[in-house]
Design a protein around this motif. Structure first.
Motif, PDB file in Angstrom:
ATOM      1  N   ASP A 184      70.114  58.040 113.177  1.00 34.48           N
ATOM      2  CA  ASP A 184      70.283  57.968 114.687  1.00 34.48           C
ATOM      3  C   ASP A 184      71.265  56.999 115.027  1.00 34.48           C
ATOM      4  N   SER A 616      64.394  60.105 106.685  1.00 31.33           N
ATOM      5  CA  SER A 616      63.647  60.736 108.034  1.00 31.33           C
ATOM      6  C   SER A 616      62.676  61.671 107.629  1.00 31.33           C
ATOM      7  N   ARG A 627      65.957  62.754 113.535  1.00 35.15           N
ATOM      8  CA  ARG A 627      66.580  61.692 113.943  1.00 35.15           C
ATOM      9  C   ARG A 627      65.620  61.021 115.254  1.00 35.15           C
ATOM     10  N   LYS A 628      65.846  59.758 115.562  1.00 38.60           N
ATOM     11  CA  LYS A 628      64.991  59.058 116.545  1.00 38.60           C
ATOM     12  C   LYS A 628      65.685  59.133 117.624  1.00 38.60           C
ATOM     13  N   ARG A 629      65.121  59.646 119.050  1.00 38.78           N
ATOM     14  CA  ARG A 629      65.793  59.514 120.326  1.00 38.78           C
ATOM     15  C   ARG A 629      64.913  58.928 121.161  1.00 38.78           C
ATOM     16  N   ASN A 630      65.449  58.399 122.130  1.00 41.65           N
ATOM     17  CA  ASN A 630      64.906  57.722 123.196  1.00 41.65           C
ATOM     18  C   ASN A 630      64.832  58.477 124.566  1.00 41.65           C
ATOM     19  N   PRO A 635      60.585  56.659 122.900  1.00 40.03           N
ATOM     20  CA  PRO A 635      61.212  57.093 121.438  1.00 40.03           C
ATOM     21  C   PRO A 635      60.440  58.244 120.930  1.00 40.03           C
ATOM     22  N   PHE A 636      61.030  59.328 120.376  1.00 42.11           N
ATOM     23  CA  PHE A 636      60.576  60.390 119.736  1.00 42.11           C
ATOM     24  C   PHE A 636      61.239  60.802 118.613  1.00 42.11           C
ATOM     25  N   MET A 637      60.990  61.690 117.685  1.00 48.16           N
ATOM     26  CA  MET A 637      61.775  62.241 116.704  1.00 48.16           C
ATOM     27  C   MET A 637      62.251  63.699 117.166  1.00 48.16           C
ATOM     28  N   LEU A 651      55.979  59.701 118.199  1.00 44.31           N
ATOM     29  CA  LEU A 651      55.990  58.870 117.476  1.00 44.31           C
ATOM     30  C   LEU A 651      54.757  58.065 117.898  1.00 44.31           C
TER      31      LEU A 651
END
Length: 660
Positions: A184, A616, A627-630, A635-637, A651
């Motif tokens: 990410d 991951s 992948r990590k997102r905000n 945050p979440f995957m 998460l």
């Protein structure tokens, strides 16, 4: 009304005092038929991709390359208020004097505003190398026609737009490639920053691949003329490496046994008188290197201090210079500068009174002047050092001592090399005797005067030896040593490598071309580039040492050589010089850049980029990497194939995995 457009408020106030603009207004100063206003650095910026098409707000390989047909700029929100002031005054002006910093960026700052606001009146250029009143008055009497510096604007515009094309397209390209592999992190790519990062990766791999090789030295203490001195055994034949070091322990042990007693006969004595000229005044890179080495200052800190000495204290000339030489016309100012130094710091007066102001050092040379600016030296007016911070005073002291050194004698010493024979064993003794201290008395620690501190520590004064003279052996010592890996870059040494880029280019034809360039980046940008590499997670700094991260290795291993090759980047810098000289149209340069970017996107879109980090988790829907997102809830995957697949992993341990 004659309008002076400056780069910063402090610069505007300095010029206003000289031109008689004493009446304060909001964002300007005025007087009879004259007005002085200022920018706050760049008040306009190139628009982001989404300003050309809203679809570019989301990153997709299908959108690349993004090549604007008509370039757009917009007013920075932080400087919008002052921009309105400048725009209004430009509409009222009958004549404009560009008074921004005398370089490409200064020209860009002024002319991009003129272009945006549609100013079409007469233009002159105020070319300043210092902001003290005398220098301003002198420059006002020598205003340049606006057309004379116009191509500085195009050169800066070429750099700015090339940086945009590379940064926007290749950062998106390699970030999207990394996302396919479940990472990410934004993989920032830049025209100068990526080759600079490449230098650190090459160095780190050389360190990691380095294998220590042992070698041995025998140091012998001898006595002659009532004095002791040290000599080293010089091994011969196939027991030495390419550097002449003994790599055979058994032979070194045997030499030690033979050299613990008896006598050594002097076979030759060579005495050479060495004369060292004073070092040149500083250019910006040399000042940053010296402050990094001597004080541990970061290169950006040194740049900011040098800018403060120029703008705030009026103590030194313009600092963002690539050239250490001085114009011969400034020789007539020498007595005034020296007198100002005495007024600035009375403790220097005894030293200043001993100077020979008729001396003309190598620094004064019109032929070697390169670019619009000369070396960094003190101004002709006294400064108030009581108002300088501790670090400002340190940097100012370096600058003034380099200037004072130009009027002192050369440093002279006798270098003596004596060769001796001890029952067939060859010994070498080296001595140094200072004859004329000269300019080196200015540098009591010899930190910047000596390039090799270890050699300095081992320097000795040999007795008066003659060929055929016998010297008694007092003792001998065997030293077990090993070769050392290359040192990691510091901020100062990385900056030096960026400037002297020809030293690291292997292609002989390219190396020859680059000898005449100033490397990659500019004095104004190198410090921010190094800082940016650290902020983006590409470089770690421990103590003074810089080391590349796993993301740096991954990026450098993935991008094609033409993106990371320092030689190629330096060739682009040469293209900027051609534009500045009026020999290459801006449009021709940008067209070539656009074609090149298009080919890169096509060639690289199927690459993979793997960063050495924990893998991951797989998508619960399609098993592709996550992948990590905000998000707005934290945050979440999410699936790396989004929007085709909308699998999500929370998460938060309190929530269960859900599918969409």
């Amino acid at each position: 009304m004659r309008l002076f457009l400056c780069e910063k408020p402090s610069q505007g106030k300095d010029i206003a005092r000289v031109v008689g603009a004493t009446q304060r207004g909001t964002g300007y100063l005025s007087g009879p038929e004259v007005c002085v206003t200022w920018c706050i650095g760049h008040m306009l910026e190139t628009c982001p991709p989404e300003a050309y098409n809203p679809i570019y707000k989301s990153w997709s390989l299908d959108h690349l390359p993004i090549i604007p047909e008509d370039w757009k700029v917009e007013v920075k929100p932080k400087t919008a208020t002052q921009f309105k002031v400048v725009k209004k005054l430009l509409g009222q002006a009958k004549e404009l004097v560009i008074a921004t910093d005398a370089d490409r960026e200064g020209e860009l700052i002024a002319r991009e505003i003129m272009e945006y606001c549609g100013y079409r009146g007469p233009v002159h250029r105020l070319w300043l190398s210092a902001l003290n009143p005398e220098s301003i008055r002198k420059a006002l009497l020598a205003l340049k026609p606006g057309q004379e510096t116009f191509y500085l604007y195009h050169a800066a515009l070429a750099r700015s737009r090339a940086d945009w094309l590379i940064g926007m397209n290749l950062t998106r390209l390699f970030t999207l490639i990394a996302r396919r592999c479940g990472h990410d992190q934004v993989m920032s790519v830049g025209r100068v920053q990526t080759p600079a990062l490449y230098l650190t990766v090459i160095r780190e791999r050389a360190i990691n691949d380095f294998v220590k090789q042992p070698y041995w030295e025998v140091e012998v203490t001898l006595r002659a003329e009532g004095a002791e001195f040290m000599a080293k055994w010089k091994p011969q034949g196939n027991i030495v490496d390419a550097e002449g070091r003994c790599i055979d322990r058994a032979q070194a042990d045997q030499a030690l046994r033979q050299l613990t007693h008896g006598q050594a006969m002097v076979t030759a004595v060579d005495v050479e008188r060495v004369s060292e000229r004073p070092p040149l005044p500083f250019d910006m890179a040399a000042l940053q290197e010296q402050c990094d080495h001597q004080f541990g200052m970061g290169v950006e800190e040194t740049l900011n201090i040098a800018q403060s000495l120029y703008e705030t204290h009026k103590a030194t000339h313009y600092p963002r210079t690539e050239c250490p030489y001085l114009p011969e016309s400034m020789l007539k100012e020498v007595p005034t500068v020296i007198a100002a130094l005495g007024k600035t710091d009375p403790s220097f007066v005894p030293l200043l009174q001993k100077l020979d102001l008729t001396v003309r050092s190598q620094a004064w040379d019109d032929v070697k002047l390169a670019g619009p600016h000369h070396g960094i030296i003190p101004t002709t007016e006294a400064a108030d050092i009581s108002k300088m911070s501790e670090n400002e005073l340190k940097v100012y002291d370096l600058i003034r001592r380099r200037y004072i050194a130009q009027f002192m004698p050369h440093h002279e010493y006798n270098r003596t090399v004596a060769m001796l024979d001890a029952t067939g064993m060859v010994l070498k003794a080296v001595g140094k005797q200072i004859v004329v201290p000269g300019w080196k008395v200015l540098f009591t620690r010899d930190v910047e005067a000596e390039g090799d501190e270890q050699a300095q520590q081992k320097s000795q004064h040999l007795p008066n030896l003659q060929s055929g003279q016998a010297c008694g052996i007092q003792s001998a010592e065997l030293k077990s040593l090993s070769t050392s890996p290359p040192r990691r870059f510091t901020e100062g040494t990385l900056l030096k490598a960026m400037k002297n880029i020809a030293d690291v280019v292997e292609d002989p034809r390219l190396k020859a071309k680059l000898k005449a360039t100033t490397g990659i980046g500019t004095q104004a940008t190198r410090a921010s580039i190094i800082k940016g590499l650290m902020q983006r997670g590409y470089l770690d700094k421990k103590g003074r040492s810089l080391s590349p991260t796993s993301a740096a290795f991954a990026l450098i291993d993935t991008v094609p050589s033409m993106v990371k090759d320092p030689g190629m980047t330096a060739i682009w810098e040469q293209a900027s010089d051609e534009i500045e000289a009026g020999r290459m149209p801006l449009e021709t340069f940008l067209k070539g850049q656009s074609v090149w970017i298009g080919k890169l996107v096509e060639q690289c879109s199927q690459l993979t980029l793997s960063i050495d980090q924990p893998p991951s988790p797989p998508c619960p829907t399609c098993s592709a990497p996550m992948r990590k997102r905000n998000g707005k809830n934290g945050p979440f995957m999410s699936c790396s194939k989004y929007p085709e697949c909308k699998g999500i992993l929370s998460l938060s341990p309190a929530k269960k995995t859900r599918k969409q």
